[in-house]
Design a protein around this motif. Sequence first.
Motif, mmCIF file in Angstrom:
data_model
loop_
_atom_site.group_PDB
_atom_site.id
_atom_site.type_symbol
_atom_site.label_atom_id
_atom_site.label_comp_id
_atom_site.label_asym_id
_atom_site.label_seq_id
_atom_site.Cartn_x
_atom_site.Cartn_y
_atom_site.Cartn_z
ATOM 1 N N PRO A 342 0.825 -1.207 0.000
ATOM 2 C CA PRO A 342 0.000 0.000 0.000
ATOM 3 C C PRO A 342 0.860 1.259 0.000
ATOM 4 N N VAL A 343 0.355 2.322 -0.619
ATOM 5 C CA VAL A 343 1.052 3.605 -0.587
ATOM 6 C C VAL A 343 0.023 4.728 -0.624
ATOM 7 N N TRP A 344 0.160 5.644 0.320
ATOM 8 C CA TRP A 344 -0.804 6.732 0.477
ATOM 9 C C TRP A 344 -0.593 7.777 -0.610
ATOM 10 N N SER A 345 -1.689 8.259 -1.183
ATOM 11 C CA SER A 345 -1.616 9.325 -2.177
ATOM 12 C C SER A 345 -1.063 10.591 -1.555
ATOM 13 N N PRO A 346 -0.271 11.387 -2.304
ATOM 14 C CA PRO A 346 0.201 12.676 -1.775
ATOM 15 C C PRO A 346 -0.931 13.644 -1.498
ATOM 16 N N CYS A 347 -2.112 13.386 -2.054
ATOM 17 C CA CYS A 347 -3.282 14.218 -1.753
ATOM 18 C C CYS A 347 -3.953 13.810 -0.457
ATOM 19 N N GLY A 348 -3.697 12.578 0.003
ATOM 20 C CA GLY A 348 -4.261 12.103 1.254
ATOM 21 C C GLY A 348 -5.596 11.415 1.139
ATOM 22 N N ASP A 349 -6.210 11.439 -0.047
ATOM 23 C CA ASP A 349 -7.576 10.934 -0.181
ATOM 24 C C ASP A 349 -7.656 9.481 -0.615
ATOM 25 N N MET A 350 -6.572 8.920 -1.161
ATOM 26 C CA MET A 350 -6.608 7.564 -1.687
ATOM 27 C C MET A 350 -5.372 6.782 -1.272
ATOM 28 N N ILE A 351 -5.497 5.469 -1.347
ATOM 29 C CA ILE A 351 -4.395 4.550 -1.105
ATOM 30 C C ILE A 351 -4.312 3.613 -2.302
ATOM 31 N N ALA A 352 -3.137 3.494 -2.894
ATOM 32 C CA ALA A 352 -2.910 2.539 -3.977
ATOM 33 C C ALA A 352 -2.372 1.249 -3.384
ATOM 34 N N PHE A 353 -2.560 0.148 -4.111
ATOM 35 C CA PHE A 353 -2.156 -1.150 -3.581
ATOM 36 C C PHE A 353 -1.953 -2.137 -4.712
ATOM 37 N N THR A 354 -1.300 -3.241 -4.385
ATOM 38 C CA THR A 354 -1.239 -4.418 -5.245
ATOM 39 C C THR A 354 -2.175 -5.472 -4.662
ATOM 40 N N LYS A 355 -2.894 -6.168 -5.530
ATOM 41 C CA LYS A 355 -3.824 -7.195 -5.076
ATOM 42 C C LYS A 355 -3.608 -8.467 -5.889
ATOM 43 N N GLN A 356 -3.533 -9.582 -5.207
ATOM 44 C CA GLN A 356 -3.376 -10.880 -5.857
ATOM 45 C C GLN A 356 -4.680 -11.649 -5.736
ATOM 46 N N GLN A 357 -5.260 -11.975 -6.888
ATOM 47 C CA GLN A 357 -6.558 -12.655 -6.886
ATOM 48 C C GLN A 357 -6.775 -13.335 -8.229
ATOM 49 N N GLY A 358 -7.343 -14.528 -8.199
ATOM 50 C CA GLY A 358 -7.678 -15.219 -9.432
ATOM 51 C C GLY A 358 -6.482 -15.557 -10.297
ATOM 52 N N GLY A 359 -5.338 -15.792 -9.687
ATOM 53 C CA GLY A 359 -4.151 -16.144 -10.445
ATOM 54 C C GLY A 359 -3.509 -14.979 -11.175
ATOM 55 N N ARG A 360 -3.927 -13.743 -10.879
ATOM 56 C CA ARG A 360 -3.357 -12.552 -11.503
ATOM 57 C C ARG A 360 -3.075 -11.498 -10.450
ATOM 58 N N PHE A 361 -2.270 -10.533 -10.843
ATOM 59 C CA PHE A 361 -1.954 -9.412 -9.970
ATOM 60 C C PHE A 361 -2.647 -8.161 -10.504
ATOM 61 N N HIS A 362 -3.112 -7.326 -9.584
ATOM 62 C CA HIS A 362 -3.886 -6.151 -9.948
ATOM 63 C C HIS A 362 -3.323 -4.924 -9.224
ATOM 64 N N ILE A 363 -3.315 -3.792 -9.923
ATOM 65 C CA ILE A 363 -3.004 -2.499 -9.310
ATOM 66 C C ILE A 363 -4.325 -1.771 -9.128
ATOM 67 N N GLY A 364 -4.579 -1.321 -7.898
ATOM 68 C CA GLY A 364 -5.848 -0.659 -7.620
ATOM 69 C C GLY A 364 -5.686 0.503 -6.667
ATOM 70 N N VAL A 365 -6.791 1.208 -6.453
ATOM 71 C CA VAL A 365 -6.847 2.303 -5.489
ATOM 72 C C VAL A 365 -8.137 2.163 -4.687
ATOM 73 N N MET A 366 -8.114 2.705 -3.487
ATOM 74 C CA MET A 366 -9.309 2.786 -2.654
ATOM 75 C C MET A 366 -9.269 4.097 -1.898
ATOM 76 N N ASN A 367 -10.418 4.490 -1.364
ATOM 77 C CA ASN A 367 -10.448 5.664 -0.502
ATOM 78 C C ASN A 367 -9.596 5.418 0.732
ATOM 79 N N ALA A 368 -9.136 6.478 1.356
ATOM 80 C CA ALA A 368 -8.293 6.324 2.539
ATOM 81 C C ALA A 368 -9.032 5.630 3.670
#
Length: 458
Positions: A342-368
């Motif tokens: 996980p890594v916090w956005s410099p704006c403070g509103d979102m967090i980016a992450f790596t997710k492993q699911q279904g045999g694949r890797f995903h780059i995503g974001v979510m609210n803080a």
Amino acid sequence: MRLTALIAPLCLALATLGAQPAMAQSGQPAGEDVVISEGVLRDLPIAIAPFQGPRGQEIAQVISANLERSGFFDPIDPAAFIQQNPGVDVEPQFAQWTQINAQTLLVGQVNVDGDGRLRVNFRLWDTVQQTQLLGFQFTSTPENWRRVAHKISDAVYQRLTGELGYFDTRIVFVAEDGRGPNRTTRLGVMDQDGFNPSYLPATDAIVMTPRFSSTHQRVTYMALGEDYTRIYLLDLETGRQESLGEFEGVVFAPRFSPDGRRIAFSLERGGNSDIYVMTLQGRQLTRLTSDPGIDTSPSFSPDGSRIVFNSDRGGRPRLYVMNADGSGQRPISSGSGNYHTPVWSPCGDMIAFTKQQGGRFHIGVMNASGGGERILSSSYYQEGPTWAPNGRYLMFFRGEAGESPHLWITDVTGRILRPAPYGGAASDPAWSPLLDPPAADFGGAVGASGGSCLAAGG
């Protein structure tokens, strides 16, 4: 070439161009603003005329490439221009630019002063309203002409989107060579557009997870040797490098606090991994977590009050948030799959992450707070997102089966997804802050929507 050879600080003199009688006051919009918003389906057509003078055409080409990669702009082919060589000190022939659907026009002039320095004047025009949107002057040493182009790109981007630019930045990354037991790594730094790469010499150690300080040009990274792990600090301006010291256990995933005074990292002892914080002055070590699970990948919020991290204490890797003193630990990710980096956005509103699911890797974001999760990119293998300083773009590394990893870029909407402009094998990118503070006079388009706290003053 030494890593620090191209990292010396650069002084760019900035001045507002005086308005000509027939022009709007420099930097002040007249008439309606050109506004780019989240709902735009077609990129803004912009004409970028070759700047007149030495390096002028190259500067214009760098600006054009920067703006095109942002996903907001559609630079018009200069072969379509009707008016040739528009001057910076006279009004353009607006009808000849609207005829080729250019809604905005950028013109510039490069001169060499008596001391050998470059002086670059530029103006940005709204061809529909026939008004000047921006006019500035940069001066710099000749070898730093690319940085001048990046700063002009930032000015244009900020004026037309209302968001901070991100072009006058650098990327630190791990340059890779070979595969498996023959794999070697070394630390690299380049401009955000892939130019001017420089490297530390390769050693027997594997370097991992370099991260920029948000306050100046310092980098922390991990070195994995045959019988040791160490966290290093590297000053890119002076070339000075130092270790944080010897630890009883394995240390990994270092990251600076927003004020640059502390380093958060994971320390594994006896099969258990916890998160610690160390002050850089005095080397005072504080343990923040003490759960029997694996706690790792800490990342501070921009105000330094909280830390997001990864833990499998609940049975599988999820994202947790705690206060900077270790109190108030709670999970925030609620989806299926395994969450990492996980890594916090410099704006403070979102967090980016790596997710492993279904045999694949995903780059995503979510609210803080943990809601609003969305996936931006999926692949056989990808990991390690890092934020651009304006909080809109993300860089990460991706590799296919049997292939070396390469750097990729996406944005918070997922609309943009493309390889980063660096052709070599690379992993673990980290985006620097802007190399110089933005000029307040660059302005911004009132009403521009970024979908998050991306506004130029935020």
